[in-house]
Design a protein around this motif. Structure first.
Motif, mmCIF file in Angstrom:
data_model
loop_
_atom_site.group_PDB
_atom_site.id
_atom_site.type_symbol
_atom_site.label_atom_id
_atom_site.label_comp_id
_atom_site.label_asym_id
_atom_site.label_seq_id
_atom_site.Cartn_x
_atom_site.Cartn_y
_atom_site.Cartn_z
ATOM 1 N N ALA A 1 41.691 14.400 0.346
ATOM 2 C CA ALA A 1 40.513 15.135 -0.142
ATOM 3 C C ALA A 1 40.873 16.080 -1.286
ATOM 4 C CB ALA A 1 39.875 15.920 1.014
ATOM 5 N N GLN A 2 42.157 16.455 -1.366
ATOM 6 C CA GLN A 2 42.606 17.376 -2.427
ATOM 7 C C GLN A 2 43.111 16.631 -3.663
ATOM 8 O OE1 GLN A 2 42.312 20.665 -1.865
ATOM 9 N NE2 GLN A 2 41.504 20.112 0.144
ATOM 10 N N THR A 3 43.087 15.315 -3.655
ATOM 11 C CA THR A 3 43.707 14.569 -4.763
ATOM 12 C C THR A 3 42.661 13.803 -5.570
ATOM 13 O OG1 THR A 3 44.086 12.599 -3.469
ATOM 14 C CG2 THR A 3 45.844 14.210 -3.469
ATOM 15 N N GLU A 4 43.091 13.416 -6.744
ATOM 16 C CA GLU A 4 42.217 12.670 -7.665
ATOM 17 C C GLU A 4 42.961 11.415 -8.101
ATOM 18 O OE1 GLU A 4 39.215 13.561 -8.593
ATOM 19 O OE2 GLU A 4 39.240 15.528 -7.601
ATOM 20 N N PRO A 5 42.223 10.372 -8.513
ATOM 21 C CA PRO A 5 42.895 9.208 -9.096
ATOM 22 C C PRO A 5 43.695 9.634 -10.319
ATOM 23 C CG PRO A 5 40.502 8.851 -8.944
ATOM 24 C CD PRO A 5 40.766 10.258 -8.516
ATOM 25 N N ASN A 6 44.805 8.979 -10.576
ATOM 26 C CA ASN A 6 45.609 9.317 -11.757
ATOM 27 C C ASN A 6 45.424 8.257 -12.841
ATOM 28 O OD1 ASN A 6 47.688 7.210 -11.527
ATOM 29 N ND2 ASN A 6 48.300 8.287 -9.656
ATOM 30 N N ALA A 7 46.179 8.425 -13.924
ATOM 31 C CA ALA A 7 46.009 7.536 -15.089
ATOM 32 C C ALA A 7 46.259 6.068 -14.733
ATOM 33 C CB ALA A 7 46.959 7.980 -16.201
ATOM 34 N N ALA A 8 47.104 5.817 -13.749
ATOM 35 C CA ALA A 8 47.388 4.419 -13.385
ATOM 36 C C ALA A 8 46.185 3.774 -12.689
ATOM 37 C CB ALA A 8 48.614 4.354 -12.487
ATOM 38 N N HIS A 9 45.565 4.500 -11.743
ATOM 39 C CA HIS A 9 44.340 3.960 -11.117
ATOM 40 C C HIS A 9 43.287 3.708 -12.193
ATOM 41 C CE1 HIS A 9 46.024 6.514 -7.745
ATOM 42 N NE2 HIS A 9 45.820 5.391 -7.080
ATOM 43 N N LYS A 10 43.205 4.650 -13.144
ATOM 44 C CA LYS A 10 42.184 4.517 -14.195
ATOM 45 C C LYS A 10 42.497 3.329 -15.107
ATOM 46 C CE LYS A 10 41.021 9.383 -13.975
ATOM 47 N NZ LYS A 10 41.442 10.689 -14.470
ATOM 48 N N ALA A 11 43.783 3.112 -15.388
ATOM 49 C CA ALA A 11 44.160 1.965 -16.231
ATOM 50 C C ALA A 11 43.800 0.652 -15.544
ATOM 51 C CB ALA A 11 45.658 2.019 -16.537
#
Ligand code: APR
Length: 228
Positions: free
Chosen positions: A61-71
């Motif tokens: 709940a405290q985390t966000e997707p990073n550039a790799a998930h977005k890529a």
């Protein structure tokens, strides 16, 4: 449109702040699998197992997707993409990927101890010890424990066999049957492995390209290469 199958493990979520399992600082250095991730553990010490997964949910709940998930999500602009993940987090969903198969379950779901097909969404992060399914049975995390079958594996193999390109990100390829997935790519299909470590690629018979970088920078480079 070419088809890309992306197969991910804990390493893709590491830069979001979630621990992997088998790295030196990983979850399996802190916990014993047989205490928190087997059907016997759930029967023997329900409170410990449920608290382990509640803790994972609080962290998520405290985390966000990073550039790799977005890529990975971004690849859908140029390719037909299916994601097969061993991860129980929802970071691929939150990054915008539209076609995701979870091999090892999902933190956001619980299921009936009596009927594995009776799956319910969990509101918030806390499973209560006595929470019950609509059939009256106790609920359990919707997680594939060690020693349990992997119901989504056959479907994942079918998906793997449709790939024109396979990308494997952040998995040690140490857990079976999941690691076998790389064998289901058709012959000649290139397999790109994005991982700063040394995953066990001995199962891979296809043309192999190891991008030895963290998921964020490795995926950024790979997306550029594949777009060309
Ligand atoms: N970017 C990419 N890869 C990374 C990063 C990073 N920033 N940091 C670590 N890694 C790599 C490691 O080098 C390793 O190869 O991620 C991999 C993590 O491996 P594991 O901890 O074994 O995780 P995973 O392969 O997902 O585990 C498989 O085991 O217990 C279970 O069910 C659980 O689904 C999980 C399964």
């Amino acid at each position: 449109m070419k088809k890309i199958v992306v197969f991910t493990g804990a390493g893709i979520s590491a830069e979001s702040g979630l621990k992997t399992f088998r790295d030196a600082d990983g979850l399996w250095a802190e916990y014993r699998i047989e205490d928190v991730c087997t059907p016997e553990a759930l029967a023997r010490n329900r409170a410990l197992v449920i608290e382990f997964y509640n803790k994972r949910r609080r962290e998520l709940a405290q985390t966000e997707p990073n550039a790799a998930h977005k890529a990975v999500a971004e690849l859908e602009q140029w390719f037909d993409v299916e994601v097969i993940t061993q991860n129980v987090d929802d970071l691929h969903e939150r990054a915008g990927s539209t076609c995701i198969t979870h091999l090892h379950g999902e933190l956001g779901k619980l299921r009936s101890m009596r009927n594995p097909e009776l799956i319910v969404e969990l509101e918030g992060t806390e499973q209560g010890l006595e929470d019950r399914a609509p059939d009256g049975a106790l609920l359990r995390p919707h997680i594939v424990f060690f020693g349990e079958s992997v119901p989504m594996f056959d479907r994942a193999c079918e998906i793997a066999a449709t790939a024109d390109i396979m990308i494997v990100v952040g998995t040690s390829l140490a857990v079976y049957p999941a690691a076998m997935l790389v064998r289901y790519a058709r012959s000649g299909v290139p397999i790109y492995v994005v991982d700063p470590g040394e995953p066990d690629t001995r199962m891979i018979r296809n043309p192999l390209h190891h991008i030895k970088e963290r998921a964020s920078s490795g995926m950024a480079k790979l997306v550029e290469e594949l777009k060309r």
